[in-house]
Design a protein around this motif. Structure first.
Motif, mmCIF file in Angstrom:
data_model
loop_
_atom_site.group_PDB
_atom_site.id
_atom_site.type_symbol
_atom_site.label_atom_id
_atom_site.label_comp_id
_atom_site.label_asym_id
_atom_site.label_seq_id
_atom_site.Cartn_x
_atom_site.Cartn_y
_atom_site.Cartn_z
ATOM 1 N N CYS A 55 0.838 -1.213 0.000
ATOM 2 C CA CYS A 55 0.000 0.000 0.000
ATOM 3 C C CYS A 55 0.867 1.254 0.000
ATOM 4 C CB CYS A 55 -0.919 -0.028 1.215
ATOM 5 S SG CYS A 55 -1.979 1.418 1.391
ATOM 6 N N TRP A 56 1.966 1.229 0.755
ATOM 7 C CA TRP A 56 2.819 2.414 0.856
ATOM 8 C C TRP A 56 3.664 2.618 -0.393
ATOM 9 C CZ3 TRP A 56 4.512 0.021 6.085
ATOM 10 C CH2 TRP A 56 3.506 0.206 7.018
ATOM 11 N N SER A 57 3.783 1.596 -1.239
ATOM 12 C CA SER A 57 4.722 1.676 -2.356
ATOM 13 C C SER A 57 4.153 2.347 -3.591
ATOM 14 C CB SER A 57 5.195 0.263 -2.719
ATOM 15 O OG SER A 57 5.827 -0.356 -1.613
ATOM 16 N N PHE A 58 2.789 2.373 -3.755
ATOM 17 C CA PHE A 58 2.269 2.901 -5.014
ATOM 18 C C PHE A 58 2.033 4.406 -4.966
ATOM 19 C CE2 PHE A 58 -1.652 1.308 -2.886
ATOM 20 C CZ PHE A 58 -2.380 2.478 -2.817
ATOM 21 N N VAL A 59 2.321 5.074 -3.821
ATOM 22 C CA VAL A 59 2.073 6.507 -3.702
ATOM 23 C C VAL A 59 3.313 7.372 -3.920
ATOM 24 C CG1 VAL A 59 1.253 8.312 -2.145
ATOM 25 C CG2 VAL A 59 0.063 6.128 -2.242
ATOM 26 N N PRO A 60 4.557 6.947 -3.519
ATOM 27 C CA PRO A 60 5.720 7.831 -3.688
ATOM 28 C C PRO A 60 5.911 8.389 -5.081
ATOM 29 C CG PRO A 60 6.311 5.995 -2.292
ATOM 30 C CD PRO A 60 4.919 5.717 -2.802
ATOM 31 N N GLY A 61 5.580 7.627 -6.132
ATOM 32 C CA GLY A 61 5.742 8.135 -7.494
ATOM 33 C C GLY A 61 4.892 9.354 -7.756
ATOM 34 N N SER A 62 3.632 9.337 -7.292
ATOM 35 C CA SER A 62 2.759 10.491 -7.503
ATOM 36 C C SER A 62 3.236 11.696 -6.710
ATOM 37 C CB SER A 62 1.313 10.139 -7.120
ATOM 38 O OG SER A 62 1.198 9.920 -5.733
ATOM 39 N N TYR A 63 3.768 11.474 -5.503
ATOM 40 C CA TYR A 63 4.278 12.588 -4.711
ATOM 41 C C TYR A 63 5.570 13.140 -5.310
ATOM 42 C CZ TYR A 63 0.904 12.272 -0.920
ATOM 43 O OH TYR A 63 -0.244 12.326 -0.182
ATOM 44 N N PHE A 64 6.385 12.280 -5.911
ATOM 45 C CA PHE A 64 7.598 12.743 -6.571
ATOM 46 C C PHE A 64 7.242 13.727 -7.682
ATOM 47 C CE2 PHE A 64 10.791 12.561 -9.865
ATOM 48 C CZ PHE A 64 11.999 12.556 -9.178
ATOM 49 N N CYS A 65 6.265 13.376 -8.491
ATOM 50 C CA CYS A 65 5.905 14.227 -9.628
ATOM 51 C C CYS A 65 5.013 15.397 -9.226
ATOM 52 C CB CYS A 65 5.218 13.394 -10.705
ATOM 53 S SG CYS A 65 6.310 12.191 -11.487
ATOM 54 N N TYR A 66 4.289 15.282 -8.093
ATOM 55 C CA TYR A 66 3.425 16.379 -7.660
ATOM 56 C C TYR A 66 4.214 17.667 -7.482
ATOM 57 C CZ TYR A 66 0.802 19.324 -4.404
ATOM 58 O OH TYR A 66 0.193 20.389 -3.794
ATOM 59 N N ASP A 67 5.392 17.578 -6.882
ATOM 60 C CA ASP A 67 6.190 18.774 -6.603
ATOM 61 C C ASP A 67 7.272 19.014 -7.636
ATOM 62 O OD1 ASP A 67 5.274 20.360 -4.468
ATOM 63 O OD2 ASP A 67 5.851 18.839 -3.007
ATOM 64 N N ASN A 68 7.160 18.441 -8.837
ATOM 65 C CA ASN A 68 8.081 18.796 -9.925
ATOM 66 C C ASN A 68 8.094 20.301 -10.190
ATOM 67 O OD1 ASN A 68 7.860 15.852 -12.131
ATOM 68 N ND2 ASN A 68 9.024 16.230 -10.268
ATOM 69 N N SER A 87 -6.817 10.674 -5.457
ATOM 70 C CA SER A 87 -7.620 9.463 -5.283
ATOM 71 C C SER A 87 -6.763 8.321 -4.762
ATOM 72 C CB SER A 87 -8.274 9.073 -6.607
ATOM 73 O OG SER A 87 -9.136 10.099 -7.042
ATOM 74 N N LEU A 88 -5.492 8.279 -5.151
ATOM 75 C CA LEU A 88 -4.579 7.297 -4.581
ATOM 76 C C LEU A 88 -4.388 7.525 -3.090
ATOM 77 C CD1 LEU A 88 -1.715 6.859 -7.224
ATOM 78 C CD2 LEU A 88 -3.388 5.163 -6.500
ATOM 79 N N ALA A 89 -4.362 8.799 -2.681
ATOM 80 C CA ALA A 89 -4.234 9.099 -1.256
ATOM 81 C C ALA A 89 -5.466 8.623 -0.488
ATOM 82 C CB ALA A 89 -4.024 10.604 -1.055
ATOM 83 N N VAL A 90 -6.665 8.796 -1.086
ATOM 84 C CA VAL A 90 -7.887 8.290 -0.454
ATOM 85 C C VAL A 90 -7.816 6.771 -0.333
ATOM 86 C CG1 VAL A 90 -10.392 8.101 -0.665
ATOM 87 C CG2 VAL A 90 -9.257 10.232 -1.279
ATOM 88 N N ALA A 91 -7.324 6.112 -1.379
ATOM 89 C CA ALA A 91 -7.180 4.651 -1.341
ATOM 90 C C ALA A 91 -6.249 4.239 -0.217
ATOM 91 C CB ALA A 91 -6.649 4.155 -2.682
#
Length: 472
Positions: free
Chosen positions: A1-14, A97-101
């Motif tokens: 569960c913790w592994s599929f979110v870091p990618g979105s956070y990496f790109c969020y603050d590009n 939505s990934l954060a809600v998941a």
């Protein structure tokens, strides 16, 4: 569960990591630059109630994140800022939505367990992606610039396309998670692809007042953190004369600290309880950090480090409180709605912050952030008193919560055993105690406890005719 979110956070603050490059290469002002964050937030104001099936949702929204980042990078490659905005919009559909998941998964899998620690761990993993982004994207841009020969929108687009690789990693993790979750459903004979919570907009009208105060705290606090980090790099360059590398480093210290601190602080909150008190401490510390950045020239590492600790503490103490005030079947709706209004606040404040910076400068912007934190402080103080008047459930100590949970479990087992017993196996006294008491009986019991002397024939098991004649 913790592994599929870091990618979105990496790109969020590009955009934050490449603030100077984006503004220069795309020829933007600050207000237009902050639209990249606003477009990320807008879809999540209304999309949270679409999220009903977690297993399928993680894969679909991971795809949205990947596609959105590719469109965002393509917009830079083609020198089309409107296409970059479209990419951030698509990226935003999947990111929150990934954060809600993630939140709903955590509550579903760790019911009655170390929930604060779990929220701290998942925040730690998410912020690991943000930390790497802040400190590596400038270096990536420099390497691409060496290959291309000069800075520009092509260099920017290529750098953002490289960042999309992290989104593919998140998608792969979501696929693995879906396989493992499907396997667990088959072994444990769980309901297929469902967490037990159903998103229903009609549940919003039943939310208790303390939950609305939690929403206010969430919005007012986070709008003073994320937009500031999005604009922080240039702030540290202009006010403190930092180099771009130093500015990126100090701007990322909030994420660097939150990665290891969140599990530790979550563990402390678990062992002590008192969530409301911890939230008050976090909000006050954040206000002090912003005031230091606004009104002093002290080394900004001090204020940003304080901001990092307080940010981690608030996340560990605030988000689990939702599970304390709403029933389990409303958790999906509550967390989704919390994400929704948080994104509404972030979208509006991102636009306002960019406009304030262009017209008034960083000092007025920092005063504005301080005002937002003051609103959060007033809301959390109100939450403390409201919770106190309602019995203090949110601010109980860990030992008191454990005792209540143990008593509730024991009572549930006791009544389950009594219900399963056959009526023929019960004594006459047990059947009498299980029979609902009439209004006449309740009245006489109340009078007797007050010390009133009742006639002998006023027993609690008179006929209905006697009840009516006496009560008249």
């Amino acid at each position: 569960c913790w592994s599929f979110v870091p990618g979105s956070y990496f790109c969020y603050d590009n955009p934050a990591a490449l603030q100077t490059q984006v503004i220069q290469d795309m020829k933007l002002n600050t207000a237009t630059f902050m639209q990249l964050y606003a477009w990320y937030s807008w879809p999540n104001v209304v999309l949270y109630h679409w999220f009903t099936v977690i297993l399928l949702g993680t894969i679909i929204f991971s795809l949205f994140v990947c596609v959105g980042q590719v469109i965002f990078a393509s917009g830079a490659l083609l020198n089309r800022f409107w296409l970059m905005e479209v990419g951030r919009f698509v990226f935003g559909i999947g990111g929150e939505s990934l954060a809600v998941a993630q939140n709903t998964y955590a509550v579903s899998w760790f019911k009655g367990k170390e929930l604060n620690l779990v929220f701290g761990l998942q925040l730690s993993m998410a912020r690991l992606g943000s930390t790497v982004n802040m400190n590596i994207m400038g270096w990536v841009y420099g390497k691409v610039e060496d290959l291309v020969g000069s800075p520009g929108h092509t260099t920017l687009g290529a750098s953002l396309m490289i960042a999309a690789v992290t989104c593919l990693f998140s998608l792969s993790c979501a696929l693995v998670l879906a396989f493992l979750d499907k396997r667990a459903e088959r072994i444990l004979q769980k309901e297929q692809g469902n967490t037990g919570e159903v998103i229903k907009l009609t549940d919003v009208k039943d939310f208790p007042f303390p939950l609305w105060l939690i929403f206010i705290i969430c919005v007012c606090y986070y709008v003073a953190v994320f937009p500031f980090i999005g604009l922080g790099q240039v702030f540290f360059i202009e006010k403190f004369n930092f180099s771009p590398a130093e500015a990126r480093a100090v701007n990322s210290i909030v994420y660097i600290i939150s990665a290891p601190a969140s599990p530790v602080l979550g563990f402390i909150v678990d062992k002590t309880g008192r969530n409301v008190i911890w939230v008050i401490i976090a909000v006050v510390a954040t206000l002090c950090a912003h005031m230091m950045l606004a009104f002093t020239f002290w080394n900004p590492w001090i204020a940003m480090s304080l901001l990092g600790v307080s940010y981690s503490l608030l996340a560990c103490a605030l988000w689990p409180m939702v599970a304390f005030v709403v029933p389990e079947h409303q958790l999906g709706t509550a967390y989704g709605f919390m994400q929704s209004i948080q994104n509404l606040g972030l979208a509006v404040i991102a636009i306002a912050a960019g406009a304030l910076l262009d017209t008034r400068g960083y000092l007025v912007l920092e005063v504005f952030f301080c005002a937002c934190i003051c609103l959060a402080l007033m809301a959390v103080v109100m939450l403390y008193f409201v919770d106190y008047l309602r019995g203090g459930d949110l601010n109980r100590s860990a030992s008191a919560r454990a005792k209540l949970q143990k008593e509730a479990t024991s009572a549930s087992r006791y009544f389950s055993c009594r219900i399963r017993r056959q009526p023929s196996m019960m004594t006459h006294g047990e059947l009498a105690r299980l029979t609902p008491m009439s209004a006449f009986g309740l009245r006489n019991r109340y009078l007797s406890r007050l010390g009133t002397q009742l006639p002998d024939h006023y027993s609690t098991h008179l006929s209905s005719l006697s009840h009516r004649s006496v009560l008249k």
